[in-house]
Enzyme design. Structure first.
Site: not given
Length: 361
Positions: A319, A353
């Site tokens: 992330c 992401e």
């Protein structure tokens, strides 16, 4: 967020900019061009949290930009799921009509799923009691949701303290309990794309998989169908309990789950010290060919990163592309990137992401 902000033209430009940023970060490692998985432009976020702001004699949903004294009052929230948007005015009408529900209510949290399940948490600056529970039970039935009330030292659950999700990977539906307060992917549509990408990237294998930071088993369940056995680790008790329930609910029998941090598992595999939580698990019986990691924003610490070097295949979901690049820099002398992807979990923000598959040189 105005409706004009959701125009698809600037969204496409933002997504292209994210792709270019990821490519720049991975360019030193000769990464292939990333596959790009976009998001719906609206109604993609399955959770939302609002503070309440008193104005004109009532309480209103609010968010803040910059300081905590200049609220943005909200009636609808286009990036949130349609279920959340439908519930917002119904819930507001309920607290406006009830002193018991509204008194010192300061925060509301919504948790929903693609399947349509919903859980609402109401947070108070006062003790909640039986009178609150009685009205909450009526409200939960009226809205078709579960409700949780929180005040200092008190938590009352009306219904369940989790929602149920269903995600399909390679044609198979997997069921997930997602508890209140535990981490879950906020964008369900993109999460399903991530799961399918990881499933394909890992491939069919005849050895074992080590998974670090497994959470509620989001990736664990589908990836377990690609390998002989999985040893998965997670430190959060809430997530561990959810993962164990999810493993049982889906009838999967080749996963062992231990409540250890990635750092503790590194110590166990290096035989630095024993852990009672590993009692009954024979680490030496595993034939690990791959490791899957989905770490927090800080990425893997150097020791855990060195641990992953032992494996022929490192499947990494991140992330934070900056810490991903830093971890790859540590591994680049022994592993190369063979696949990479961008998953737009967070449209209209700079966050992204990403995923990479690294293989031993």
């Amino acid at each position: 967020m105005s409706n004009s902000a959701l125009d698809p033209t600037p969204y496409a430009a933002q997504l292209a900019a994210k792709k270019a940023r990821l490519q720049d970060l991975l360019a030193p490692f000769a990464a292939p061009e990333p596959a790009v998985f976009d998001s719906p432009a609206e109604h993609y976020r399955l959770r939302a949290e609002f503070r309440l702001w008193r104005e004109d004699g009532g309480r209103h949903y609010a968010m803040f930009e910059g300081d905590k004294h200049t609220p943005v009052l909200i009636e609808q929230f286009p990036i949130a799921s349609q279920r959340i948007n439908a519930l917002m005015p119904q819930l507001k009408a309920a607290w406006q009509g009830s002193e018991v529900l509204s008194h010192k209510l300061f925060q509301v949290e919504f948790l929903t799923t693609l399947k349509g399940d919903a859980l609402i948490t109401l947070c108070y600056h006062r003790p909640i009691d039986a009178a609150w529970q009685a009205e909450a039970e009526q409200l939960a039935a009226q809205l078709g949701v579960s409700l949780i009330g929180r005040s200092r030292g008190k938590r009352i659950v009306v219904g369940r303290d989790y929602v149920e999700e269903e995600l399909t990977v390679a044609g198979r539906a997997f069921r997930y309990r997602q508890p209140e307060g535990a981490f879950t992917q906020p964008n369900g549509v993109v999460c399903e794309k991530m799961l399918n990408w990881a499933f394909d990237a890992l491939g069919e294998r005849d050895d074992d998989l080590l998974e670090l930071y497994c959470g509620n088993g989001n990736f664990t369940l589908p990836l377990s169908t690609r390998v002989r056995r999985v040893l998965a680790t997670e430190i959060s008790k809430t997530s561990v309990n959810a993962a164990l329930a999810n493993i049982e609910d889906n009838g999967i029998g080749n996963i062992e789950l231990v409540r250890l941090s990635a750092e503790e598992l590194t110590q166990a595999l290096n035989e630095v010290r024993p852990f009672r939580r590993l009692a009954g698990i024979d680490l030496k019986s595993y034939e690990f060919g791959s490791v899957f990691v989905d770490p927090p924003r800080a990425g893997m610490d150097p020791d855990t990163c060195e641990l992953t070097r032992r494996f022929d295949n490192i499947l990494y979901i991140s992330c934070n592309p900056e810490t991903l690049a830093a971890n790859i820099a540590q591994l680049h002398d022994s592993h190369r990137i063979v696949r990479c992807a961008l998953f737009d979990q967070f449209p209209w923000t700079h966050h992204m992401e990403s995923g990479v598959l690294l293989q031993r040189r």
